[in-house]
Design an enzyme around this catalytic site. Structure first.
Site, PDB file in Angstrom:
ATOM      1  N   LEU A 299       3.476  -0.267  -6.172  1.00 25.46           N
ATOM      2  CA  LEU A 299       4.932   0.213  -6.172  1.00 25.46           C
ATOM      3  C   LEU A 299       4.895   1.488  -5.850  1.00 25.46           C
ATOM      4  CD1 LEU A 299       7.295  -1.108  -7.545  1.00 25.46           C
ATOM      5  CD2 LEU A 299       6.719   0.134  -9.690  1.00 25.46           C
ATOM      6  N   HIS A 300       5.647   1.616  -4.730  1.00 21.14           N
ATOM      7  CA  HIS A 300       6.177   2.987  -4.309  1.00 21.14           C
ATOM      8  C   HIS A 300       7.294   3.052  -3.316  1.00 21.14           C
ATOM      9  CE1 HIS A 300       4.623   1.283  -0.450  1.00 21.14           C
ATOM     10  NE2 HIS A 300       5.168   2.275   0.281  1.00 21.14           N
ATOM     11  N   ARG A 301       7.945   1.858  -3.156  1.00 13.45           N
ATOM     12  CA  ARG A 301       9.155   1.947  -2.158  1.00 13.45           C
ATOM     13  C   ARG A 301      10.308   2.363  -2.625  1.00 13.45           C
ATOM     14  NH1 ARG A 301       9.223   0.118   3.486  1.00 13.45           N
ATOM     15  NH2 ARG A 301       7.375  -1.637   3.379  1.00 13.45           N
TER      16      ARG A 301
END
Length: 370
Positions: free
Chosen positions: A208-210
């Site tokens: 998860l990084h967007r």
């Protein structure tokens, strides 16, 4: 001579087959790293892990810029200096994907009348709120050669008026990279043992990084609420950006839950082993959608759209967005419906045969652009 621009972990991975092919046939190249990812755990270690040569130039831009505009501008300045120094030898500059490094490399080259080749051209999410979408569109329209991974990406380019003679369907270099790096991972990675995991199917992997997820509090919170409902071990190598935003939104305590194993970012070889042996992956990464499909791992994408629609069409990937109920429902279906899980695992890989790097270099040689 070929100029090869990288700046992030995915770019290093996806350009590695081109670097390996150049090394194999003795073709001169210039490897330039913008430093867009600059922490050791997220970047430098990949060159060592993937048994790649060190860059000829390292700009370290990422450490000193707080905005995307400033970062891109600093990269253009730094790259222009290098290109001017090497301009007599440089025939073409290759950029990859959709990052600020990609845009900066293409702009700096084209302004100096150096030819540009875009690796992984033609991807579209059709969501211009995503900075990556803007980057990839701009780069496609200033490139001389466009290396499209699939027929769908070629069609996107044709639909935008790009001449067919400038487009080449090569497959995606990620397939080459995975085939090569899995062999290295089998020799080097100890992650399964270190995390006390069994070899296969014992856990879910989460990435998860967007920006559209972790920078928006209600979206980030919805994902965490869904994780709380999943009664299955989850391995979560937390990205520095994600950790920073979880702290800002006071969500770190929520991430402290029994089934969630929060770990520091891992190297690519360790990540490949984790992914290969997982039950399924939850991700908002474009590259992980591809990697999961290639490795026959069911994928649920925590986004409202994807520039990898081929994975959806093949049945390897489902868009679940950040709706808690939809995430939990689809995870449960994969965990409990054996036939559904099998159909996702057996979905066809649309990204090629693992010879994209060879094809790209071959096209450059045929055009006498090296």
């Amino acid at each position: 001579m070929i100029g090869i621009i990288v700046g992030t972990r995915p770019e290093i991975i996806k350009m590695s087959p081109i670097i390996v092919e150049c090394e194999k046939i003795g073709l001169e190249y210039l490897l330039i790293h913008t430093g867009q990812h600059y922490s050791y755990s997220m970047d430098k270690i990949f060159f060592e892990e993937l048994e790649l040569p060190a860059p000829h130039y390292m700009l370290n831009i990422g450490q000193k810029c707080s905005t995307q505009g400033a970062q891109t501008g600093e990269m253009i300045i730094g790259l222009e200096r290098i290109f001017l120094k090497e301009i007599k030898a440089l025939k073409i500059v290759l950029v990859e994907g959709d990052t600020n490094s990609t845009l900066a490399g293409a702009l700096a080259a084209v302004k100096l009348h150096i030819k540009v080749g875009h690796v992984e051209a033609g991807l579209r999410s059709f969501d211009r709120k995503m900075p990556e979408e803007i980057n990839r569109i701009l780069v496609d329209h200033i490139s001389n050669l466009l290396f499209a991974p699939t027929q769908k990406s070629e069609q996107n380019l044709l639909n935008e008026g790009i001449p067919k003679e400038n487009i080449f369907i090569t497959g995606n270099t990620i397939v080459d990279a995975i085939y090569r790096n899995l062999k290295i991972a089998k020799r080097k990675s100890k992650i399964i043992k270190e995390l006390n995991l069994r070899e296969e199917g014992e856990y879910i992997v989460l990435t998860l990084h967007r920006q559209e997820n972790v920078d928006v509090q209600h979206r980030f919170n919805n994902i965490i609420e869904a994780l709380k409902e999943i009664d299955f071990p989850i391995i979560f190598p937390i990205h520095p950006r994600t950790k920073k935003m979880a702290y800002k939104f006071n969500l770190l305590k929520k991430l402290d839950m029994g089934q969630l194993n929060l770990i520091e970012p891992v190297g690519y070889l360790d990540f490949l082993k984790l992914l290969e042996n997982s039950k399924l992956v939850l991700t908002d990464s474009g590259g992980v959608q591809e990697e999961a499909n290639i490795l026959n791992v069911p994928c649920l994408t925590l986004r409202d759209n994807t520039e990898r629609p081929e994975t959806i069409e093949m049945g390897a990937n489902y868009l679940v967005g950040v709706d808690k109920n939809k995430i939990v429902e689809m995870v449960s279906k994969i965990l409990n419906d054996k036939e559904f899980e099998r159909s996702m695992k057996n979905a066809m890989n649309p990204f090629g045969d693992g010879r994209a790097g060879e094809r790209i270099v071959g096209i450059l040689i045929k055009r006498d652009w090296v």
